[in-house]
Scaffold this motif. Structure first.
Motif, PDB file in Angstrom:
ATOM      1  N   VAL A  11       0.814  -1.106  -0.090  1.00 26.33           N
ATOM      2  CA  VAL A  11       0.050  -0.046   0.043  1.00 26.33           C
ATOM      3  C   VAL A  11       0.773   1.227  -0.211  1.00 26.33           C
ATOM      4  CG1 VAL A  11      -0.145   0.203   2.525  1.00 26.33           C
ATOM      5  CG2 VAL A  11      -1.892   0.967   1.125  1.00 26.33           C
ATOM      6  N   ASP A  12       0.440   2.334  -0.599  1.00 24.37           N
ATOM      7  CA  ASP A  12       1.187   3.645  -0.549  1.00 24.37           C
ATOM      8  C   ASP A  12       1.000   4.094   0.735  1.00 24.37           C
ATOM      9  OD1 ASP A  12       1.731   3.920  -3.141  1.00 24.37           O
ATOM     10  OD2 ASP A  12      -0.480   4.273  -3.842  1.00 24.37           O
ATOM     11  N   LEU A  13       2.362   4.645   1.181  1.00 27.17           N
ATOM     12  CA  LEU A  13       2.355   5.502   2.384  1.00 27.17           C
ATOM     13  C   LEU A  13       2.294   7.017   2.368  1.00 27.17           C
ATOM     14  CD1 LEU A  13       2.504   4.384   5.425  1.00 27.17           C
ATOM     15  CD2 LEU A  13       5.123   4.502   5.182  1.00 27.17           C
ATOM     16  N   THR A  14       3.186   7.438   1.499  1.00 31.65           N
ATOM     17  CA  THR A  14       3.227   8.985   1.329  1.00 31.65           C
ATOM     18  C   THR A  14       2.301   9.571   0.336  1.00 31.65           C
ATOM     19  OG1 THR A  14       5.210   8.538  -0.013  1.00 31.65           O
ATOM     20  CG2 THR A  14       5.489   8.928   2.512  1.00 31.65           C
ATOM     21  N   LYS A  15       2.098   8.689  -0.569  1.00 31.01           N
ATOM     22  CA  LYS A  15       1.049   9.005  -1.880  1.00 31.01           C
ATOM     23  C   LYS A  15      -0.283   9.291  -1.108  1.00 31.01           C
ATOM     24  CE  LYS A  15       0.348   8.167  -6.679  1.00 31.01           C
ATOM     25  NZ  LYS A  15       0.411   7.181  -7.548  1.00 31.01           N
ATOM     26  N   LYS A  16      -0.919   8.613  -0.325  1.00 29.97           N
ATOM     27  CA  LYS A  16      -2.088   8.624   0.390  1.00 29.97           C
ATOM     28  C   LYS A  16      -2.192   9.492   1.301  1.00 29.97           C
ATOM     29  CE  LYS A  16      -4.077   4.261  -1.491  1.00 29.97           C
ATOM     30  NZ  LYS A  16      -4.744   3.209  -1.034  1.00 29.97           N
ATOM     31  N   ASN A  17      -1.121   9.834   1.977  1.00 25.02           N
ATOM     32  CA  ASN A  17      -0.771  10.841   3.447  1.00 25.02           C
ATOM     33  C   ASN A  17       0.075  11.690   2.989  1.00 25.02           C
ATOM     34  OD1 ASN A  17      -2.399   8.880   5.283  1.00 25.02           O
ATOM     35  ND2 ASN A  17      -0.945   7.703   4.358  1.00 25.02           N
ATOM     36  N   PRO A  18      -0.153  12.799   1.897  1.00 27.35           N
ATOM     37  CA  PRO A  18       0.754  13.861   1.709  1.00 27.35           C
ATOM     38  C   PRO A  18       1.211  14.492   2.863  1.00 27.35           C
ATOM     39  CG  PRO A  18      -1.358  14.148   0.430  1.00 27.35           C
ATOM     40  CD  PRO A  18      -1.416  12.967   1.375  1.00 27.35           C
ATOM     41  N   GLY A  19       2.346  14.818   2.697  1.00 31.00           N
ATOM     42  CA  GLY A  19       3.143  15.635   3.942  1.00 31.00           C
ATOM     43  C   GLY A  19       3.432  14.564   5.120  1.00 31.00           C
ATOM     44  N   LEU A  20       3.317  13.343   4.817  1.00 30.18           N
ATOM     45  CA  LEU A  20       3.654  12.353   6.133  1.00 30.18           C
ATOM     46  C   LEU A  20       5.326  12.537   5.888  1.00 30.18           C
ATOM     47  CD1 LEU A  20       2.865  10.273   8.033  1.00 30.18           C
ATOM     48  CD2 LEU A  20       3.377   8.668   6.243  1.00 30.18           C
ATOM     49  N   LYS A  21       5.818  12.378   7.414  1.00 33.49           N
ATOM     50  CA  LYS A  21       7.273  12.689   7.479  1.00 33.49           C
ATOM     51  C   LYS A  21       7.804  11.861   8.571  1.00 33.49           C
ATOM     52  CE  LYS A  21      10.723  15.993   8.889  1.00 33.49           C
ATOM     53  NZ  LYS A  21      11.044  17.402   9.267  1.00 33.49           N
ATOM     54  N   ASN A  22       6.876  11.757   9.753  1.00 28.86           N
ATOM     55  CA  ASN A  22       7.569  11.080  10.948  1.00 28.86           C
ATOM     56  C   ASN A  22       6.477   9.699  11.196  1.00 28.86           C
ATOM     57  OD1 ASN A  22       9.876  12.554  11.488  1.00 28.86           O
ATOM     58  ND2 ASN A  22       8.178  14.032  11.957  1.00 28.86           N
ATOM     59  N   ILE A  23       7.011   8.581  11.124  1.00 26.46           N
ATOM     60  CA  ILE A  23       5.969   7.362  11.112  1.00 26.46           C
ATOM     61  C   ILE A  23       6.629   6.823  12.592  1.00 26.46           C
ATOM     62  CG2 ILE A  23       5.276   7.248   9.007  1.00 26.46           C
ATOM     63  CD1 ILE A  23       7.328   4.774   8.510  1.00 26.46           C
ATOM     64  N   LEU A  24       5.746   6.103  13.167  1.00 28.25           N
ATOM     65  CA  LEU A  24       6.137   5.187  14.265  1.00 28.25           C
ATOM     66  C   LEU A  24       5.597   3.846  14.194  1.00 28.25           C
ATOM     67  CD1 LEU A  24       6.819   4.936  17.490  1.00 28.25           C
ATOM     68  CD2 LEU A  24       4.254   4.885  18.018  1.00 28.25           C
ATOM     69  N   ILE A  25       6.732   3.115  13.991  1.00 24.00           N
ATOM     70  CA  ILE A  25       6.357   1.445  13.756  1.00 24.00           C
ATOM     71  C   ILE A  25       6.240   0.816  15.063  1.00 24.00           C
ATOM     72  CG2 ILE A  25       7.162  -0.735  12.823  1.00 24.00           C
ATOM     73  CD1 ILE A  25       6.719   1.800  10.581  1.00 24.00           C
ATOM     74  N   GLY A  26       4.925   0.149  15.392  1.00 24.31           N
ATOM     75  CA  GLY A  26       4.587  -0.378  16.682  1.00 24.31           C
ATOM     76  C   GLY A  26       4.669  -1.870  16.193  1.00 24.31           C
ATOM     77  N   LEU A  27       5.077  -2.702  17.233  1.00 22.40           N
ATOM     78  CA  LEU A  27       5.278  -4.061  16.975  1.00 22.40           C
ATOM     79  C   LEU A  27       4.680  -4.789  18.133  1.00 22.40           C
ATOM     80  CD1 LEU A  27       8.215  -3.439  15.305  1.00 22.40           C
ATOM     81  CD2 LEU A  27       7.265  -5.411  14.439  1.00 22.40           C
ATOM     82  N   GLY A  28       3.708  -5.812  18.200  1.00 17.05           N
ATOM     83  CA  GLY A  28       3.276  -6.380  19.391  1.00 17.05           C
ATOM     84  C   GLY A  28       3.017  -7.711  19.431  1.00 17.05           C
TER      85      GLY A  28
END
Length: 192
Positions: A11-28
């Protein structure tokens, strides 16, 4: 609530969320009933790899003994040695704009610490997931629940983010390995 993916979906990450810069990857994860006499210590890591799917140096391997990439783009937020409690067990921050241009992908992995000695494997782990949040808004963008019943695997490449035509995409992998952290490191070009 973000997009829920199945194994193999991208899935697109930045194309669908313009301006997205900082992401948090959570694993559980949770561990199934286990009476082997040892704690279950799962460890997350990130491998920053080039177009050959290899790290360019050992500093491109972010884990509990190397918490921050020298570019500042990827930071592991610490080791949870028990997996107890609700929510994310371990988290990794990624500043997409700061990821070096020679890095094509960031692979997110989970391994079982001392799996062989403790006779542990991912068949004893349940409710495993990875999620991506917009760090600036705390909005969950993507969630991938592994759901597979691994039996002998001691390491999993859970997912990756990768560059495609100037945008970042997310790929739900769920690819298991025998041999734990050592096998993963060899796969990504780190000599142990």
């Amino acid at each position: 609530m973000g997009i829920t993916l199945a194994k193999g979906q991208k899935v697109d990450l930045t194309k669908k969320n313009p301006g997205l810069k900082n992401i948090l990857i959570g694993l559980g994860w949770d561990t199934n009933k286990y009476d082997g006499g040892y704690d279950f210590d799962l460890d997350t890591a990130a491998f920053l790899v080039d177009s050959n799917n290899k790290v360019t140096n050992d500093g491109d391997f972010i884990f509990y003994n190397n918490l921050k990439h020298n570019s500042g783009a990827v930071e592991h937020l610490g080791d949870n040695r028990t997996g107890q409690g609700d929510g994310d067990d371990e988290q990794i921050l990624v500043n997409l704009a700061s990821v070096p241009q020679d890095v094509n992908k960031v692979a997110f992995t989970v391994t079982i610490h001392e799996a062989l000695e403790r006779r542990q494997n991912f068949g004893q782990v349940s409710n495993s997931y990875i999620r991506v949040l917009n760090k600036d808004t705390n909005e969950e963008l993507i969630k991938y629940e592994l759901g597979e019943d691994f039996s002998i695997e001691t390491a999993v490449v859970v997912a990756e983010i990768y560059r495609h035509n100037g945008e970042w995409k997310f790929n739900a992998l769920g690819s298991g390995f025998e041999g734990g952290l050592e096998a993963l490191c060899r796969n990504f070009g780190i000599n142990i």
